[in-house]
Every structure is written in C-alpha cells, then in structure tokens.
Design a protein around this motif. Sequence first.
Motif, mmCIF file in Angstrom:
data_model
loop_
_atom_site.group_PDB
_atom_site.id
_atom_site.type_symbol
_atom_site.label_atom_id
_atom_site.label_comp_id
_atom_site.label_asym_id
_atom_site.label_seq_id
_atom_site.Cartn_x
_atom_site.Cartn_y
_atom_site.Cartn_z
ATOM 1 N N UNK A 125 75.189 3.255 33.300
ATOM 2 C CA UNK A 125 74.983 3.009 34.705
ATOM 3 C C UNK A 125 75.355 4.284 35.464
ATOM 4 N N UNK A 126 74.568 4.603 36.462
ATOM 5 C CA UNK A 126 74.806 5.801 37.270
ATOM 6 C C UNK A 126 75.619 5.442 38.511
ATOM 7 N N UNK A 127 76.597 6.276 38.806
ATOM 8 C CA UNK A 127 77.407 6.131 40.009
ATOM 9 C C UNK A 127 77.473 7.496 40.685
ATOM 10 N N UNK A 128 77.301 7.509 41.997
ATOM 11 C CA UNK A 128 77.442 8.749 42.758
ATOM 12 C C UNK A 128 78.602 8.572 43.728
ATOM 13 N N UNK A 129 79.472 9.577 43.763
ATOM 14 C CA UNK A 129 80.594 9.581 44.690
ATOM 15 C C UNK A 129 80.418 10.786 45.610
ATOM 16 N N UNK A 130 80.331 10.524 46.905
ATOM 17 C CA UNK A 130 80.247 11.593 47.907
ATOM 18 C C UNK A 130 81.646 11.805 48.470
ATOM 19 N N UNK A 131 82.130 13.039 48.405
ATOM 20 C CA UNK A 131 83.473 13.374 48.890
ATOM 21 C C UNK A 131 83.330 14.373 50.030
ATOM 22 N N UNK A 132 83.959 14.068 51.157
ATOM 23 C CA UNK A 132 83.915 14.948 52.331
ATOM 24 C C UNK A 132 85.318 15.078 52.905
ATOM 25 N N UNK A 133 85.571 16.219 53.549
ATOM 26 C CA UNK A 133 86.820 16.368 54.282
ATOM 27 C C UNK A 133 86.837 15.365 55.426
ATOM 28 N N UNK A 134 88.005 14.819 55.707
ATOM 29 C CA UNK A 134 88.138 13.879 56.815
ATOM 30 C C UNK A 134 87.921 14.606 58.135
ATOM 31 N N UNK A 135 87.488 13.853 59.149
ATOM 32 C CA UNK A 135 87.351 14.423 60.487
ATOM 33 C C UNK A 135 88.692 14.970 60.936
ATOM 34 N N UNK A 136 88.663 16.126 61.556
ATOM 35 C CA UNK A 136 89.885 16.757 62.027
ATOM 36 C C UNK A 136 90.492 17.740 61.044
ATOM 37 N N UNK A 137 90.035 17.718 59.792
ATOM 38 C CA UNK A 137 90.513 18.682 58.802
ATOM 39 C C UNK A 137 89.611 19.914 58.875
ATOM 40 N N UNK A 138 90.207 21.077 59.000
ATOM 41 C CA UNK A 138 89.417 22.307 59.081
ATOM 42 C C UNK A 138 88.577 22.483 57.819
#
Length: 76
Positions: free
Chosen positions: A1-14
Amino acid sequence: MKVRVDVMLKNGVLDPQGEAVRHALGSLGFEGVEGVRQGKVIELDVAEGTDEATIKDMCEKLLANTVIESYAIHMA
C-alpha cells in the motif's frame, strides 16, 4: 500500500530555503511571488492493512519534527 506524507514548516517558523527560492524566482524575472514555503514529501510502501495510527506514530517519532513541522498523511 502506498502512503504519502507531506511535511511542512509550521506557520510562523522561518523558512530560509523558501525565501531563497522566492528571491531566485524574482531574480529570474518571475514577478508577483510573495512567498514560498518549502517542504518535503515522503513516500512509504507499507504492508496492506497498515493503519493511519501507525503512520502517525512514524511521523511523530521520526518523519517530522513536530516542534517546528506539521504533516499530512495521504493513504491510497
């Protein structure tokens, strides 16, 4: 099974990488880009039946730094 995880810096983090990309786009003549956030995509091939709670545990323990990053799980 394929899983995709999108990771982003939180708002307010430079986001210095995002800012560098925004600046480079402006230097190349692409006007109107007011902000860029850069993140990462992690694709997992997991055993059928792996539940979202297990994927979330993976994110919390290794895939994302939850102090400064948020993540979204997409199971297919």
